[in-house]
Design an enzyme around this catalytic site. Structure first.
Site, PDB file in Angstrom:
ATOM      1  N   ASP A  38       0.820  -1.197   0.000  1.00 39.36           N
ATOM      2  CA  ASP A  38       0.000   0.000   0.000  1.00 39.36           C
ATOM      3  C   ASP A  38       0.860   1.256   0.000  1.00 39.36           C
ATOM      4  O   ASP A  38       1.486   1.588   1.009  1.00 39.36           O
ATOM      5  CB  ASP A  38      -0.920   0.006   1.219  1.00 39.36           C
ATOM      6  CG  ASP A  38      -1.805   1.230   1.267  1.00 39.36           C
ATOM      7  OD1 ASP A  38      -2.041   1.836   0.204  1.00 39.36           O
ATOM      8  OD2 ASP A  38      -2.271   1.585   2.366  1.00 39.36           O
ATOM      9  N   ASP A  55      -1.702   5.575  -5.838  1.00 36.90           N
ATOM     10  CA  ASP A  55      -2.072   4.718  -4.707  1.00 36.90           C
ATOM     11  C   ASP A  55      -2.248   3.268  -5.151  1.00 36.90           C
ATOM     12  O   ASP A  55      -3.214   2.924  -5.828  1.00 36.90           O
ATOM     13  CB  ASP A  55      -3.367   5.228  -4.077  1.00 36.90           C
ATOM     14  CG  ASP A  55      -3.887   4.303  -2.989  1.00 36.90           C
ATOM     15  OD1 ASP A  55      -3.064   3.621  -2.366  1.00 36.90           O
ATOM     16  OD2 ASP A  55      -5.105   4.262  -2.778  1.00 36.90           O
TER      17      ASP A  55
END
Length: 495
Positions: free
Chosen positions: A99, A317
């Site tokens: 992440d 992201d």
């Protein structure tokens, strides 16, 4: 998981139950069919899951460290990428989400209340036990590392216990809390002459003692999250501050159904990489998107739509499955693509999504798209980078726009739909981000030191021997991300 906009990202993996499971999965776990066998997951369902996330976004070097990559971008198969880390003494394996939108590495703790013990991802779950690790130590409130975490809302302190901890509350009602531990992170380091050396370093990471809501469900369970953000609590920053790795990491995520890819703490060196500066003083990987072109024609979008502020901007992201465009940019983007594609494909709306019936290669029907960033850096998107294949109708493939609109917001988020099949270099030290289209099943060159720039040849197959789901074919578990955007206040996270 930093404060400010976006405040930080917390990710949960949601398993959509189906009746078929992996052949080697324990027979004791029964899953009922969640979607008809003749349909794939509806695009609006994927958008809804990402929508939770997009209310707010959470928050001298030696050898290159490489990690194995598993999972796929494909939301109809797995829908996430994850890696394996080894923690403690003796080392234990933990599978954690990759992440780039959060900072903290955290895993389930042995004293965890509500943590699942099995996973629909066909991975063994582990629990970290500080008492069983000879090198583990607790992090006190007076520890400077805790103080740094408080400043970025990645940690909090209870004066009664003097223990540095954290609490993350998810918008779906689930949550996790725990405390920080300092212990060894074990990793493989690529040294000169392509020699791989087993190394370790002490890092601070989270030990989850409580999980509630959807986090308690075994169907979507992973061991934790590996935050690759640029705040001081991230493992990237910690290793760099110790002089173990350069303050740069890179990934190349395979976009085919086999998945996997490359993830290194270091810089992938490839001559076609273009770089753009990161927007200064942002906790996340914000870029200065200036314009969008379709087939070489710049779209009529006010550039102010893309300017970074407290409630708008462009973010890279890896935890987002799809990709999202600021509302003011979405319609011009879709209209331009549709105008060109309608010459060779039939257009129609599917539950509000712009889709197309295609009987030939999409590369012959759809235009190339260019996202143009500061520093004259353009990101070229092929049709596979902005379309998702849904199903087929009457012998024609149904392709839908994978980019989604962020209603009432001016946020642009480049998720895995765009990141796949590209090298991405996050050069934190020089505050820039680079990319190029690439076949991520191929080997790459990596820079082993920041001083000499010496490069070594790293084979993607060697890095990720177990990168693809095992025996995925006839029996699939359908997994996608439930992504939750939250607001961080003093270490407590709320919607």
């Amino acid at each position: 998981m930093a404060v400010a906009f976006p405040a930080g990202i917390v990710i949960a993996a949601l398993l959509l139950p189906v009746s078929l499971v992996f052949s080697s999965f324990p027979a004791t776990l029964t899953l009922e069919r969640g979607i008809p066998p003749s349909h794939r997951l509806e695009l609006n369902q994927l958008r809804m899951r990402d929508g939770f996330r997009h209310r707010r976004i959470l928050q001298s070097a030696g050898g290159v460290v490489d990690f194995p990559v598993q999972g796929t971008f494909n939301p109809f198969l797995v829908g996430l990428y994850y890696t394996k880390v080894q923690l403690g003494s003796p080392p234990k394996d933990f599978y954690v989400q990759i992440d780039t939108g959060s900072d903290v590495l955290w895993v389930s703790c042995s004293s965890c209340n509500g943590c699942p013990v099995t996973s629909g991802l066909q991975i063994p779950l582990n629990f970290f036990d500080p008492g069983s690790s000879s090198t583990a130590s607790l992090v006190s409130c007076s520890d400077q590392r805790c103080t740094v975490g408080i400043q970025s809302s990645d940690s909090l302190c209870a004066s009664q216990s003097n223990q540095c901890g954290y609490t993350f509350q998810y918008g779906d009602g689930s949550g996790t809390s725990g405390y920080y531990v300092a212990d060894l992170l074990h990793f493989d380091t690529v040294l000169g002459g392509s020699v791989t050396n087993n190394s370790s370093a002490s890092v601070v990471f989270g030990c989850s003692t409580l999980q509630t809501g959807d986090l308690t469900k075994s169907e979507r369970a992973i061991d934790g999250i590996f935050g690759f953000g640029q705040q001081e609590m991230s493992a990237i920053s910690q290793l760099a501050s110790q002089g173990i790795t350069p303050k740069v990491f890179s990934h190349c995520l395979k976009g085919d159904d086999a998945g996997g890819g490359i993830l290194v703490l270091g810089e992938i060196v490839e001559p076609n990489i273009v770089y753009t500066p990161l927007v200064p003083s942002q906790p996340h990987y914000n870029l200065n998107l200036q314009s969008i072109s379709v087939n070489g024609q710049t779209l009529a979008i006010d550039p102010s739509v893309f300017v970074t502020s407290s409630n708008q901007g462009t973010i890279v992201d890896s935890g987002t499955t799809l990709a999202y465009l600021a509302e003011a940019a979405y319609d011009p983007f879709v209209n331009a693509i549709t105008s060109i594609a309608s010459q060779n494909a039939r257009t129609y709306l599917s539950k509000g999504n712009q889709c197309y019936l295609v009987t030939t290669s999409i590369n012959d029907v759809f235009p190339k798209v260019s996202f143009n960033f500061g520093g004259a850096a353009s990101m070229i998107l092929n049709p596979q980078d902005y379309l998702l294949q849904q199903n087929s109708v009457g012998g024609a493939a149904v392709w839908c726009i994978g980019f989604q609109k962020t209603p009432g917001q001016e946020i642009t988020i480049l998720g895995d739909l765009v990141l796949k099949d590209k090298i991405f270099v996050y050069d934190i030290a020089n505050q820039r981000l680079g990319w190029t289209n690439y076949d991520c099943s191929m080997s790459v060159n990596v820079s082993t030191t920041t001083n000499t720039g010496k490069s070594e040849f790293v084979d993607a197959g060697q890095i990720s021997n177990n990168s693809s789901p095992k025996n995925v074919p006839q029996k699939l578990i359908l997994i996608t991300l439930l992504q939750v955007f939250i607001l961080g206040i003093g270490g407590h996270l709320f919607l």
